[in-house]
Design a protein around this motif. Structure first.
Motif, mmCIF file in Angstrom:
data_model
loop_
_atom_site.group_PDB
_atom_site.id
_atom_site.type_symbol
_atom_site.label_atom_id
_atom_site.label_comp_id
_atom_site.label_asym_id
_atom_site.label_seq_id
_atom_site.Cartn_x
_atom_site.Cartn_y
_atom_site.Cartn_z
ATOM 1 N N ASN A 406 0.917 -1.202 -0.096
ATOM 2 C CA ASN A 406 0.164 0.013 -0.059
ATOM 3 C C ASN A 406 0.814 1.328 -0.152
ATOM 4 O OD1 ASN A 406 0.308 0.894 2.873
ATOM 5 N ND2 ASN A 406 -0.325 -1.078 3.035
ATOM 6 N N TRP A 407 0.247 2.411 -0.270
ATOM 7 C CA TRP A 407 1.077 3.617 -0.379
ATOM 8 C C TRP A 407 1.785 4.087 0.942
ATOM 9 C CZ3 TRP A 407 3.224 5.573 -4.270
ATOM 10 C CH2 TRP A 407 2.776 5.324 -5.617
ATOM 11 N N GLN A 408 1.015 3.604 1.908
ATOM 12 C CA GLN A 408 1.469 4.257 3.263
ATOM 13 C C GLN A 408 2.866 3.456 3.521
ATOM 14 O OE1 GLN A 408 -2.109 3.263 5.620
ATOM 15 N NE2 GLN A 408 -2.146 5.789 6.015
ATOM 16 N N TYR A 409 2.875 2.084 3.377
ATOM 17 C CA TYR A 409 4.182 1.523 3.458
ATOM 18 C C TYR A 409 5.478 1.923 2.666
ATOM 19 C CZ TYR A 409 6.780 -2.803 4.668
ATOM 20 O OH TYR A 409 7.836 -3.474 5.267
ATOM 21 N N VAL A 410 4.850 2.224 1.400
ATOM 22 C CA VAL A 410 5.952 2.661 0.267
ATOM 23 C C VAL A 410 6.563 4.042 0.555
ATOM 24 C CG1 VAL A 410 6.269 3.238 -1.947
ATOM 25 C CG2 VAL A 410 5.035 1.249 -1.468
ATOM 26 N N LEU A 455 5.465 -1.009 -8.136
ATOM 27 C CA LEU A 455 5.964 -1.161 -6.763
ATOM 28 C C LEU A 455 7.272 -1.327 -6.628
ATOM 29 C CD1 LEU A 455 4.160 -2.255 -3.589
ATOM 30 C CD2 LEU A 455 6.129 -3.143 -4.095
ATOM 31 N N ARG A 456 7.937 -2.273 -7.429
ATOM 32 C CA ARG A 456 9.166 -2.772 -7.611
ATOM 33 C C ARG A 456 9.950 -1.555 -7.883
ATOM 34 N NH1 ARG A 456 11.902 -8.042 -10.413
ATOM 35 N NH2 ARG A 456 10.276 -8.765 -9.127
ATOM 36 N N LEU A 507 0.822 1.780 -7.936
ATOM 37 C CA LEU A 507 1.496 0.620 -7.239
ATOM 38 C C LEU A 507 1.209 -0.854 -7.958
ATOM 39 C CD1 LEU A 507 1.119 1.254 -3.324
ATOM 40 C CD2 LEU A 507 3.241 1.578 -4.822
ATOM 41 N N LYS A 508 -0.009 -0.679 -8.673
ATOM 42 C CA LYS A 508 -0.604 -2.041 -9.287
ATOM 43 C C LYS A 508 -0.931 -1.877 -10.585
ATOM 44 C CE LYS A 508 -4.076 -5.944 -8.169
ATOM 45 N NZ LYS A 508 -4.973 -6.172 -7.313
ATOM 46 N N GLY A 694 -8.606 -4.471 -5.724
ATOM 47 C CA GLY A 694 -8.003 -4.866 -4.529
ATOM 48 C C GLY A 694 -6.896 -6.031 -4.679
ATOM 49 N N LEU A 695 -6.345 -6.245 -3.532
ATOM 50 C CA LEU A 695 -5.171 -7.399 -3.746
ATOM 51 C C LEU A 695 -5.688 -8.716 -3.442
ATOM 52 C CD1 LEU A 695 -2.214 -6.083 -1.991
ATOM 53 C CD2 LEU A 695 -2.165 -8.040 -3.006
#
Length: 758
Positions: A406-410, A455-456, A507-508, A694-695
């Motif tokens: 998710n964006w917060q983690y990145v 994301l990578r 991210l996806k 969603g994931l």
């Protein structure tokens, strides 16, 4: 008739005589009589009042006079009526016979006191709350109408003139009271009692503008504070003034009003003006801890949610306060700022991305104020990120994957890379480099499929930032070269798209994105940018040729396999620049006279090469400028495309197409039917995948990858089949159909003959 009444009647009949005409006997007689007269008058007046108010006290007074005398008469009668009993009392109970009037009078006085004082009733009546509130509001309104003074423009002009001449404590008090009333109007707080009232918006604006412009200088002049010298970093606190204690209450009221005004404003220009004033008033807030805490809370809110100018001004005030009171405010401010940063980077778009980058840079600067405090925060929050990653690796569930992807983690990974890059070199924070890199690499390897390539790329960009500023080698190139190996760039795209994919804000990728031409175009550009940026960080390293060798091999293999001219052009240019830099470093190394083990000589050599520049660094600086211009043009181009009203293509539904195919089923029996069916199926699947962003549950990643590979093989096979089936002819044709075909061939021949003659 009573003696006082007789005296009054006798005196009324006589003529009044002067004091000097009286004899001694007459004077004495008249003096006593006058005293008795006064006493009688008092007694009669009290009796008259008692008769008018309550009839009961007259009876009690009569009883008081008769109780003691009646008891004495009874005792004297007892002596004559029963002498034997009287003698017995004399022998055994002398106290009863020696009765005193004072005892009864004391008892009667006690009874009288009990009657005089109020006694509580056994049951209390409940009062009506609504009536009490109405009475209180009426009283407050009456007080306000009596006490409050309406502020006018003339009063503000007089205050301004007074401040320019000589600011006094009384004048400052009047201005602060008026400012308090102005702030109360913004809050809608009508219950607060103020000496002044403001009913006009023009008066409100002029009063606030007057306070913002003139109050800081007036307070400094009143407290007789020295102006700070040029280049002086230390603030002069107003608490050092001898007049501080006397004016502290008024100043406290004013600075509290400024904070309340900040919290109630909505227009960005007004907020910016008040923030500039609050920045001036920082020394006063440092002397008032409670008001300073309220100001910090408001500043953090504006720093994380306001517009660009407001954010900058709020950060300047935060930095100023924390620099001068680190031991008191820095720890709590950093914690609140980090929480605000995480809350406001949950959603990322082209509009919010610049604000998130601003928060990253400013928060990193705040962490650089104290490395000890920063280490505690960084250790806790990096460990928290690592725990989320460990749970995702172990549990392999949708929820745990979502906690990482998710964006917060990145953005948190970006933040800590920037913090460690900003504070470097620091012995305190250097041990955190390795765990942070491990968390980023683990995040890349968690779900290594093509849908999460964006994301990578974000993670590789964070590693590149960390490696460039900390002079630490982190192997990021394998994650980029893996994309070149796994992705089939020769495969024709299934869909065309108008807009390019902005990898900076995603991210996806959806399944439809993977089939678009814009996906592969953007992916090649991103790989080109990131490989070039990473090699730029290592361009001056003495081991650059050995570092670049695997990449050179991979790029050559890609150029052999890839058949798309645009992709080959970009990668060939990148390969040439890398090889040019390798040859340059190799030539410089051959001239060196030191060994590999001489670390100091190697560091000096690399520093000299960096000063002189390499072919790759020179090319990178030029490319960076051009790339930034291209990005700006892309953004402006997207805005222009959004303004255009492009026509929509209305396609037929699948049912209508199937109905049409049934009519010509006998004529067109070929493999093209299967292709159409596959297209319809893919569209249905694509519609479902676009809605669901969603994931998915990625517990069986290997199976999913195998399925994807098999689908790709099938699609390749489908593309090859139509070419082989074109040469086939229908087995059976009717005579009428043969005539139609024959007539059509004749027409085609005639057209060709005419064209040849022309």
């Amino acid at each position: 008739m009573r003696p006082c009444a007789r005296f009054l009647s006798s005196m009324a009949g006589k003529n009044k005589r002067k004091l000097e005409d009286l004899s001694v006997d007459e004077f004495m007689l008249s003096g006593f009589d006058s005293h008795e007269e006064d006493a009688c008058e008092d007694e009669e007046s009290t009796q008259q009042k008692g008769k008018m108010k309550k009839p009961a006290p007259q009876k009690t007074s009569d009883k008081k006079q008769g109780k003691a005398s009646e008891h004495k008469d009874q005792l004297s009668a007892l002596k004559s009526n029963d002498p034997d009993f009287y003698e017995f009392l004399q022998q055994n109970d002398q106290k009863l016979l020696n009765f005193d009037d004072s005892d009864s009078l004391e008892d009667e006085d006690e009874d009288e006191e009990e009657r005089m004082y109020h006694r509580l009733p056994s049951q209390l009546e409940e009062a009506d709350d609504d009536e009490e509130e109405e009475e209180e509001s009426e009283k407050k309104d009456a007080k306000k109408s009596k006490e409050a003074t309406k502020v006018t423009e003339a009063m503000i002009e007089n205050w301004r003139a007074g401040l320019t001449k000589e600011p006094t404590a009384k004048l400052i008090r009047d201005i602060t009271q008026a400012f308090k009333a102005a702030v109360a109007t913004t809050k809608g707080d009508s219950e607060e009692l103020c000496r002044y009232t403001i009913s006009d918006s023009a008066v409100f604006n002029s009063l606030v503008l007057f306070c913002i412009k003139d109050m800081h200088a007036a307070l400094s002049k009143m407290l007789k504070l020295k102006a700070p010298e040029q280049g002086q970093k230390k603030l002069i606190l107003p608490s050092s003034s001898p007049r501080w204690q006397k004016n502290q209450i008024d100043i406290k009221m004013y600075v509290a009003g400024v904070v309340q005004l900040l919290s109630s404003l909505t227009q960005a220009t007004v907020i910016a003006a008040v923030l500039r004033h609050a920045n001036q008033m920082v020394p006063y807030y440092l002397c008032l801890p409670k008001q300073c805490r309220h100001l910090l809370k408001s500043l953090i809110k504006h720093w994380s949610t306001g517009e660009e100018t407001v954010r900058v001004l709020a950060f300047l005030a935060l930095n100023k306060i924390c620099r001068h009171k680190q031991e008191i405010y820095l720890n709590s401010v950093l914690k609140q700022m980090y929480i605000a940063y995480v809350k406001n980077c949950k959603f990322t778009s082209p509009n919010t991305l610049p604000m998130i980058n601003f928060m990253q840079r400013t928060l990193a600067e705040m962490y650089s104020l104290d490395t000890q405090v920063s280490y505690q925060h960084a250790f806790i929050y990096i460990r928290q990120l690592a725990i989320h990653l460990r749970n995702a690796i172990n549990l392999k569930k949708k929820e745990t994957y979502q906690s990482v992807y998710n964006w917060q983690y990145v953005h948190c990974l970006y933040l800590w890379c920037r913090v460690l890059s900003t504070i470097y070199p620091s012995e305190v924070l250097e041990p955190l480099l390795y765990p942070l890199c491990q968390v980023i690499i683990g995040c890349i390897k968690l779900v290594p499929i093509s849908r999460y390539y964006p994301l990578r790329l974000h993670c590789v960009r964070a590693i590149t930032l960390l490696s460039a500023n900390t002079k630490t080698y982190v192997p990021a190139l394998p994650f980029l070269l893996e994309i070149l190996q796994r992705e089939d760039f020769n495969k024709k795209p299934g869909r065309m798209s108008i807009k390019p994919i902005n990898f900076a804000v995603i991210l996806k990728l959806s399944k439809t994105n993977l089939q678009e031409k814009a996906y592969k175009d953007g992916l090649v550009e991103q790989l080109y940018d990131l490989i070039l940026e990473y090699f730029h960080t290592q361009a001056c390293s003495i081991g650059f040729p050995e570092l670049a060798l695997p990449t050179i091999v991979q790029l050559k293999a890609f150029l052999k396999e890839c058949k798309v001219a645009n992709y080959c052009k970009q990668m060939r240019q990148l390969l040439e620049k890398i090889q040019e830099n390798c040859s340059y470093i190799t030539g410089r190394r051959q001239k060196a006279a030191f060994g590999v083990a001489d670390v100091t000589a190697v560091a000096a050599w690399e520093k000299q090469v960096a000063v002189e520049g390499t072919p790759l660094t020179k090319y990178y600086s030029q490319w960076k400028k051009l790339r930034e211009k291209e990005i700006q043009l892309e953004i402006s181009g997207k805005e222009r495309m959004e303004d255009l009203n492009l026509p929509e293509i209305k396609r037929k539904k699948a049912e209508e197409k199937k109905a049409n195919k049934k009519e010509f089923k006998g004529l067109f029996e070929s493999d093209s039917d299967d292709d159409d069916d596959d297209l319809f199926k893919s569209k249905e699947e694509q519609g479902g995948s676009d809605e669901d962003e969603g994931l998915e549950d990625l517990s069986d990643l290997s199976d999913e990858e195998d399925v994807d590979d098999s689908e790709e093989d099938d699609s390749d096979g489908d593309q090859k089949k139509p070419s082989s089936s074109k040469g086939k002819t229908p087995k059976k044709m009717l005579s009428t159909e043969l005539k139609v075909v024959a007539e059509g061939d004749e027409d085609m021949v005639e057209d060709l003959e005419l064209s040849d003659q022309d």
